[in-house]
Design an enzyme around this catalytic site. Structure first.
Site, PDB file in Angstrom:
ATOM      1  CE  LYS A  73       3.052 -56.768  32.074  1.00 12.88           C
ATOM      2  NZ  LYS A  73       2.554 -58.096  32.463  1.00 12.88           N
ATOM      3  CG  ASN A  94       5.517 -57.418  36.747  1.00 11.31           C
ATOM      4  OD1 ASN A  94       6.626 -57.407  37.294  1.00 11.31           O
ATOM      5  ND2 ASN A  94       4.498 -58.094  37.244  1.00 11.31           N
ATOM      6  CG  ASP A 109       3.756 -60.641  34.915  1.00 12.82           C
ATOM      7  OD1 ASP A 109       2.978 -60.130  35.746  1.00 12.82           O
ATOM      8  OD2 ASP A 109       4.115 -60.055  33.877  1.00 12.82           O
ATOM      9  NE  ARG A 164       4.587 -63.940  19.305  1.00 16.48           N
ATOM     10  CZ  ARG A 164       3.499 -63.416  19.849  1.00 16.48           C
ATOM     11  NH1 ARG A 164       2.316 -63.947  19.597  1.00 16.48           N
ATOM     12  NH2 ARG A 164       3.588 -62.381  20.640  1.00 16.48           N
TER      13      ARG A 164
HETATM   14  P1  ATR Z   1       0.215 -61.597  25.632  1.00 17.26           P
HETATM   15  O1  ATR Z   1       1.310 -60.581  25.737  1.00 17.26           O
HETATM   16  O2  ATR Z   1      -1.019 -61.263  26.428  1.00 17.26           O
HETATM   17  O3  ATR Z   1       0.676 -62.990  25.849  1.00 17.26           O
HETATM   18  P2  ATR Z   1       0.405 -61.742  22.764  1.00 17.26           P
HETATM   19  O4  ATR Z   1       1.856 -61.493  22.903  1.00 17.26           O
HETATM   20  O5  ATR Z   1      -0.361 -60.982  21.746  1.00 17.26           O
HETATM   21  O6  ATR Z   1      -0.343 -61.468  24.126  1.00 17.26           O
HETATM   22  O7  ATR Z   1       0.189 -63.325  22.555  1.00 17.26           O
HETATM   23  C1  ATR Z   1      -1.056 -63.821  22.255  1.00 17.26           C
HETATM   24  C2  ATR Z   1      -1.002 -65.350  22.201  1.00 17.26           C
HETATM   25  O8  ATR Z   1      -2.317 -65.824  21.897  1.00 17.26           O
HETATM   26  C3  ATR Z   1      -0.087 -65.906  21.122  1.00 17.26           C
HETATM   27  O9  ATR Z   1       0.403 -67.157  21.524  1.00 17.26           O
HETATM   28  C4  ATR Z   1      -1.049 -66.059  19.945  1.00 17.26           C
HETATM   29  O10 ATR Z   1      -0.646 -67.022  19.002  1.00 17.26           O
HETATM   30  P3  ATR Z   1       0.359 -66.602  17.788  1.00 17.26           P
HETATM   31  O11 ATR Z   1       1.741 -66.544  18.385  1.00 17.26           O
HETATM   32  O12 ATR Z   1       0.211 -67.688  16.787  1.00 17.26           O
HETATM   33  O13 ATR Z   1      -0.122 -65.257  17.304  1.00 17.26           O
HETATM   34  C5  ATR Z   1      -2.277 -66.548  20.664  1.00 17.26           C
HETATM   35  N1  ATR Z   1      -3.510 -66.278  19.907  1.00 17.26           N
HETATM   36  C6  ATR Z   1      -4.149 -65.099  19.774  1.00 17.26           C
HETATM   37  N2  ATR Z   1      -5.249 -65.241  19.006  1.00 17.26           N
HETATM   38  C7  ATR Z   1      -5.300 -66.556  18.626  1.00 17.26           C
HETATM   39  C8  ATR Z   1      -6.185 -67.344  17.810  1.00 17.26           C
HETATM   40  N3  ATR Z   1      -7.280 -66.810  17.234  1.00 17.26           N
HETATM   41  N4  ATR Z   1      -5.899 -68.666  17.649  1.00 17.26           N
HETATM   42  C9  ATR Z   1      -4.815 -69.215  18.228  1.00 17.26           C
HETATM   43  N5  ATR Z   1      -3.941 -68.524  19.000  1.00 17.26           N
HETATM   44  C10 ATR Z   1      -4.175 -67.216  19.191  1.00 17.26           C
END
Ligand code: ATR
Length: 289
Positions: A73, A94, A109, A164
């Site tokens: 994306k 997307n 989205d 983030r």
């Molecule tokens: P997407 O594009 O599907 O949103 P991503 O960009 O990888 O996927 O984002 C994943 C999200 O899930 C993020 O907010 C991540 O938190 P961080 O920014 O701290 O990495 C969150 N996430 C993934 N695994 C996690 C975990 N075990 N505990 C808490 N947050 C998690």
């Protein structure tokens, strides 16, 4: 001048991997339902190193448009020359449409997210209170922008990595936002009218979100953009507490609407029949949420 191109109007979904995508099921259902002639929607596996060339040749390959999914994306956004205002803001695409000026990137989205809530929780309105969003990844950006657009009075972002979330707020230029760490969840939930999970937690194979939902008002709506499983642990907990819940499948169905309309000139409907078709493909026959 004679037209030499094939009369078949093809659209694809490009991703890597792509085998699990349900977009072909959705769009080919509509192609049949609306009697669109000589149209076909297919999967296209595109490795990251082949993305630029695929975009350059998209029309020559017979495609009038495309959907874009993980992990492309952001890269498609960078590669395309033209974007609508929303995809330019999100820096993610997307949906690709062929216009008189060439390929244009769009992002549906956030539309899909809000349309799903309108469809399944018609009495709920974004502008009646603060929204709590868990996560700050790619999907969260589209959700955050759509909540702001819908008039959420405040956006509270809870993320494991607060930096983030701050970056998301900054990049989108969001107003009326607060960033919380996971430890301050109770504070974030207090008085909220929406809780949405955009993290990958709760997805099949991942651990569940374990949140104490008791600070949420009884009128709050709880939704998840994860739809495998359809009823995530979060939605199950919320339902057990008597809160309104909306599952994430409708976001997938609704995000497809603007693309189909742009490519084929018909605004398709998200119907119970379409939902049942996708649920059956997921191996679910009983629609309990
Ligand atoms: P997407 O594009 O599907 O949103 P991503 O960009 O990888 O996927 O984002 C994943 C999200 O899930 C993020 O907010 C991540 O938190 P961080 O920014 O701290 O990495 C969150 N996430 C993934 N695994 C996690 C975990 N075990 N505990 C808490 N947050 C998690």
């Amino acid at each position: 001048m004679s037209m030499t191109s094939s009369s078949l109007a093809k659209v694809c979904v490009m991703g890597w991997p792509i085998s699990h995508s349900r977009s072909p099921l959705i769009h080919n259902f509509w192609i049949r339902q609306y009697g669109i002639k000589d149209a076909l929607y297919e999967r296209l596996a595109v490795a990251p190193e082949d993305l630029a060339e695929t975009l350059r040749n998209l029309n020559d390959l017979g495609f009038i448009g495309a959907n874009v999914t993980v992990p492309h994306k952001e890269e498609v956004f960078k590669t395309l020359m033209r974007h609508d205002a929303l995809s330019a803001r999100l820096k993610a695409v997307n949906t690709i449409v062929t216009t008189a000026q060439g390929l244009e990137g769009r992002n549906t989205d956030g539309y899909g997210f809000m349309a799903n809530l309108k469809d399944r929780a018609p009495g709920w309105h974004a502008n009646t209170g603060p929204a709590v969003m868990l996560g700050a990844g790619g999907a969260a950006r589209a959700v955050a922008a759509s909540l702001e657009e819908a008039g959420a009075t405040e956006l509270r972002i809870v993320n494991r990595t607060p930096a983030r979330a701050e970056a998301l707020v900054h990049d989108l230029g969001l107003k009326r936002t607060h960033v919380f760490t996971w430890e301050h969840m109770n504070e974030a939930l207090r008085g909220a009218n929406l809780l949405v999970n955009t993290t990958t937690l709760g997805m099949k194979g991942e651990r569940d979100l374990e949140i104490d939902l008791s600070p949420l008002p009884a009128s709050a709506l709880v939704t998840d953009i994860v739809y495998t499983p359809l009823e995530t642990g979060l939605l199950k907990d919320a339902r057990a507490r008597g809160l309104k819940v909306v599952d994430g499948l409708g976001m997938l169905l609704h995000q497809a609407v603007p693309g189909f309309e742009a490519w084929f000139g018909v605004r398709p409907q998200v119907t119970p029949e379409l939902r049942a078709l996708v649920l059956a493909d997921m191996g679910i026959t009983e629609d309990k949420v």
